[in-house]
Design an enzyme around this catalytic site. Structure first.
Site, PDB file in Angstrom:
ATOM      1  CG  ASP A  62     -31.291 -49.796  47.848  1.00 33.45           C
ATOM      2  OD1 ASP A  62     -30.889 -49.655  46.679  1.00 33.45           O
ATOM      3  OD2 ASP A  62     -32.285 -49.187  48.289  1.00 33.45           O
ATOM      4  CG  HIS A  81     -32.241 -47.361  44.296  1.00 32.28           C
ATOM      5  ND1 HIS A  81     -32.547 -48.122  45.405  1.00 32.28           N
ATOM      6  CD2 HIS A  81     -33.421 -47.006  43.743  1.00 32.28           C
ATOM      7  CE1 HIS A  81     -33.853 -48.222  45.522  1.00 32.28           C
ATOM      8  NE2 HIS A  81     -34.418 -47.549  44.521  1.00 32.28           N
ATOM      9  CB  SER A 130     -37.201 -46.296  45.390  1.00 31.34           C
ATOM     10  OG  SER A 130     -37.051 -47.574  44.858  1.00 31.34           O
TER      11      SER A 130
END
Ligand SMILES: *[C@@H]1O[C@H](CO)[C@@H](O)[C@H](O)[C@H]1NC(C)=O
Ligand SMILES: *[C@@H]1O[C@H](CO)[C@@H](O)[C@H](O)[C@H]1NC(C)=O
Ligand SMILES: *[C@@H]1O[C@H](CO)[C@@H](O)[C@H](O)[C@H]1NC(C)=O
Ligand SMILES: *[C@@H]1O[C@H](CO)[C@@H](O)[C@H](O)[C@H]1NC(C)=O
Ligand SMILES: *[C@@H]1O[C@H](CO)[C@@H](O)[C@H](O)[C@H]1NC(C)=O
Ligand SMILES: *[C@@H]1O[C@H](CO)[C@@H](O)[C@H](O)[C@H]1NC(C)=O
Ligand SMILES: CC(=O)N[C@H]1CO[C@H](CO)[C@@H](O)[C@@H]1O
Length: 815
Positions: free
Chosen positions: A179, A248, A586
């Protein structure tokens, strides 16, 4: 969502172009060599590590191989960016096109491909890039965390799966994430109650910018970062860090395995305890993405290290665009996950945010667990109060406005505020930038249509705000109403077309229409929920229709989880929120990674296929009204929308039967898919002696892969061709229930127009018989012209039950 995905698409193009330009500039400044084409990073994939090869020999052999194709004066070791040596063999290097082509012809090389740039699977990534202050969020604790272990096998105490103490078996499981990095100070990565990492852990905590080994602890046990020069041009000397500057990776990590944090909220919204899907598991971050995207060569390096470090589950919330569909042998996620799964590591990936169009799913290799996104039963309501009788019109948004609660702000439509220099009323009614007369909107609330607009919602809001408007009401495409957007410092709410009709009616009737927008409030127990999110990518897989994808669905809309500190705050707020609300597949992916870690913790010997089977066969297809789940637009959900259905983590701990598969099965898949035996031999880590592809390989035989779902192609469509045809597939189930003697009978749910027979219809397991095979035959029945068959897909399910377990497999039959 349509708009958001269009935006995401153009951003991909924009950022990759930017990378190419900055890199060309650098090449012109002296990086280029004598080759005719300027060097760029290529990945050279060489399959499994040959048996009994020492890492140093392998590295040397890579360099020797590069040297054979280089022009004089170029040194291999200065060109190699990554070397893959643990889970698989290969390297990434700066090469000219000719050099890459020469390597492609060398023995032992499976594939050579230009380093691709993949994107994170948040729906708002483009808005993010534009407005770097707003960010993403993590996981929803209430919605998805595994609850208690349902059974009480092997005499173990029924411990809460999330018990963050070393006595929980989940404390021995490690979730690795590929990530954007991690924010280690987030309370989700507090290690209170955690003992030392499991002894098999071999990972490291790499120091980088603003990050050192003290940032890891017994929760965040490892962090690595990689060269991302393919994404953002050649890296400046030094630089790089596992520290997240996007948000994220912090969000997905805390969703998968965050420690419980009480009093979590997004500035008061969605209050509660935030907790990862497997709160007792450990986290290892492999940073392969920057704001601009994820480098394929780094993704492979992340897989290679995660395999060697000893993670149990790898969670990957990113992927290629569905319009760029690399072959398995040129897709870093397919390659890395193949070798991870061959070594017993479960790999969970997001399906993509390119829905609701058909065949948009990515990360669809049959060794991956592919996750679609659904809503949760929570909404953020921000209403419009109209003047006159003060009636309320329901809107959805995360608002941080400071409007008075009485409806006193003049209300105007974008069409009525059209600038005289603009002829197109439709653009004005959509409040496209540059179409409104600012003197007509100052101090007013503006009603803007947004259903057919390619402009970002946040761009419109910015434009209205700088023109001095008091607020904005966006009329959305009704199919995408469930994703709430955060408008940090301007009052905006989003309404349905029906609500808009009421507002239009009021404007038409009132002599001086006025309104206000109320503060957002958290609404829970919304019905129906879950529904499949509009943006979630759909099957069938463009690569093979004979494997059903996606596999499973999990919460991915308005998910609360940890975030990096934002640099700008909503009005009246003094501290940045430690959490954020974010949407995308996600966010769905790490929910399932957490569930997989919990299943693995309680069943350490299970293969990745068995873990996946447990998760899929125990999924639910009903919503909170006990009705079949639908999509966002209200149509019945099909396996192409949500695979086996919504993940049910507690049920996955006691599946009864599993559909197991191993590397041999995936090698046979590759043969049937069309790879020749020499390629398959390179890819295989261990081969049954004398392995070769069968003489009768065919794409149809892919349907026989021992998968927990069934897909069969070639039976529908052209009636005269399909008439009378039938197809039989084989499956084998393994009894993993507490009882060695178990008797399962089958129930079939088949749509009109399709005959489905299961033989035998009863399976008797005993102490000596743990595995049993059965056959499912599909044939067209009658000559009816039902609509689904005409559309090209018929779906249903088969369910084995012993009275206690329900082992359900969806099937899809197509043309
Ligand atoms: C890591 O960084 C922190 C803050 O800069 C510092 O206090 C600490 O001593 C560093 N630890 C190591 C092991 O370098
Ligand atoms: C209030 O006004 C709205 C809009 O004009 C109208 O739709 C609604 O029926 C009215 N409600 C009442 C109770 O009069
Ligand atoms: C919304 O979904 C329905 C059903 O799938 C579809 O028929 C309709 O065209 C969609 N509307 C828009 C504006 O996309
Ligand atoms: C196998 O396939 C690869 C890639 O398509 C090709 O380069 C190779 O020549 C093939 N080998 C044989 C023995 O057919
Ligand atoms: C394909 O060949 C294998 C042996 O090579 C055999 O076991 C299998 O039954 C064959 N399958 C079909 C559908 O003919
Ligand atoms: C349907 O299949 C038959 C037999 O294969 C073929 O002759 C016919 O042309 C096909 N029709 C269409 C419309 O494709
Ligand atoms: C949830 C939330 O923060 N809502 C805000 C919306 O705007 C009003 C007015 O500024 C605030 O009071 C609310 O807190």
């Amino acid at each position: 969502m349509e708009v958001a995905t269009h935006m995401a698409r153009s951003s991909t193009v924009y950022w990759s172009l930017l990378a190419v330009f900055s890199w060309l500039a650098a090449a012109g400044a002296g990086l280029g060599d004598g080759g005719r084409s300027p060097p760029q990073v290529y990945v050279v994939y060489m399959g499994a590590v040959p048996p009994r090869t020492s890492p140093s020999l392998l590295l040397e052999s890579h360099l020797r191989l590069v040297s054979t194709v280089l022009k004089r004066g170029r040194r291999a070791d200065s060109l190699v960016v990554h070397q893959y040596k643990h889970g698989f063999s290969g390297f990434a290097a700066r090469l000219s096109k000719d050099e890459a082509a020469a390597l492609r012809r060398k023995p032992g090389v499976v594939s050579v491909f230009a380093d691709p740039v993949y994107q994170l699977h948040t729906t708002r990534s483009w808005d993010f890039l534009q407005q770097t202050t707003t960010a993403v969020k993590i996981d929803d604790a209430a919605g998805a965390g595994p609850a208690r272990r349902s059974g009480n096998k092997k005499g173990k105490a029924a411990a809460p799966a999330n018990d963050p103490s070393s006595s929980s078996p989940a404390a021995d499981t490690i979730i690795g994430l590929l990530d954007s990095g991690i924010w280690p100070e987030s309370p989700s990565f507090n290690d209170a109650g955690f003992g030392r990492p499991p002894s098999r852990w071999k990972g490291v905590c790499m120091a980088g910018d603003d990050f050192n080994s003290s940032n890891c602890n017994n929760k965040l046990i490892g962090a690595r970062y990689y060269d991302l020069s393919s994404v953002r041009g050649p890296a400046p000397s030094g630089g790089g860090s596992p520290r997240d500057d996007v948000g994220h990776g912090t969000h997905t990590s805390s969703t998968a395995a965050g420690s419980a944090v009480t009093g979590a909220s997004y500035y008061g919204l969605a209050p509660g305890t935030a907790k990862g899907g497997s709160a007792a598991s450990r986290v290892a971050m492999y940073r392969v993405c920057s704001q601009a995207g994820c480098a394929g060569s780094a993704i492979l390096a992340g897989f290679d290290d995660a395999i060697a470090d000893g993670v149990d589950v790898i969670s990957v919330s990113l992927g290629a665009s569905p319009y760029f569909r690399p072959d398995f042998s040129a897709d870093p996620i397919a390659i890395g996950s193949f070798h991870a799964v061959a070594k017993g590591v479960t790999v969970v990936c997001s399906a993509g945010n390119s829905g609701p169009g058909a065949a948009t799913v990515v990360n669809a290799a049959p060794w991956i667990l592919t996750v679609a996104a659904t809503t949760i039963d929570r909404d953020f309501e921000s209403d419009v109060l109209l003047g006159g009788n003060n009636s309320a019109v329901k809107g959805v948004a995360i608002n941080f406005s400071n409007l008075d609660r009485s409806p006193k702000y003049p209300l105007i439509t974008g069409a009525a505020a059209k600038s005289s220099s603009v002829s197109d009323t439709d653009s004005a009614s959509h409040c496209e930038p540059g179409t409104l007369d600012s003197s007509k909107i100052r101090g007013k609330i503006v009603l803007c249509h947004h259903s057919q607009s390619d402009t970002s919602k946040l761009v419109k809001a910015d434009e209205l705000q700088s023109a001095g408007a008091a607020g904005c009401i966006l009329v959305m495409n009704d199919n995408e109403s469930s994703v709430a957007t955060a408008y940090l410092d301007f009052p905006v709410t989003e309404v349905t077309s029906a609500a808009a009709a009421a507002i239009h009616k009021y404007i038409a009737a009132a002599s001086e229409p006025v309104a206000t927008i109320t503060a957002a409030a958290t609404v829970t127990e919304c019905k129906p929920a879950p529904v499949v999110a509009y943006f979630s990518s759909r099957g069938p897989s463009g690569q093979t229709g004979n494997v059903l994808k996606p596999d499973i669905a999990a919460p991915g809309v308005n998910i609360l989880a940890s975030w990096i500190p934002a640099s700008s705050l909503p009005p009246g707020q003094k501290q940045p929120s430690q959490f954020n609300l974010v949407s995308g597949t996600s966010m769905a992916c790490p929910h399932v990674a957490g569930a997989a870690a919990t299943v693995k913790a309680w069943n350490p010997t299970w293969s990745p296929a068995a873990v996946r089977s447990a998760i899929m066969t125990t999924a639910t297809t009903l919503n909170n009204e006990r009705e079949p789940m639908t999509t966002d637009s209200g149509s019945p959900a099909t396996p192409y929308d949500y695979g086996a259905g919504q993940v049910h983590p507690a049920g996955a701990l006691d599946p009864g039967l599993v559909y197991d598969a191993g590397e041999d099965d995936y090698l046979r898949f590759l043969c049937n898919y069309g790879y020749n035996a020499s390629t398959v031999r390179l890819v295989a880590s261990t081969l049954p002696s004398g392995f070769s592809c069968a003489a009768n390989v065919s794409k149809d035989l892919i349907s026989d892969l021992n998968y927990p779902s069934i897909a069969v192609t070639g039976l529908l469509g052209n009636k005269s061709a399909a008439a009378g045809r039938s197809r039989t597939v084989t499956r084998t189930v393994t009894n993993v229930g507490a009882q060695e003697a178990a008797s399962y009978t089958v129930a079939v749910s088949a749509p009109p127009g399709l005959d489905v027979k299961v033989t035998p219809s009863k399976l008797e397991f005993t102490r000596g018989v743990k595995k049993l095979a059965f056959q499912v035959s599909f044939s067209r029945s009658g000559n009816d012209d039902d609509a689904a068959a005409a559309k090209g897909a018929l779906s249903g399910s088969i369910t084995w039950s012993d009275g206690k377990h329900m082992v359900r497999s969806p099937f899809v039959v197509t043309s």
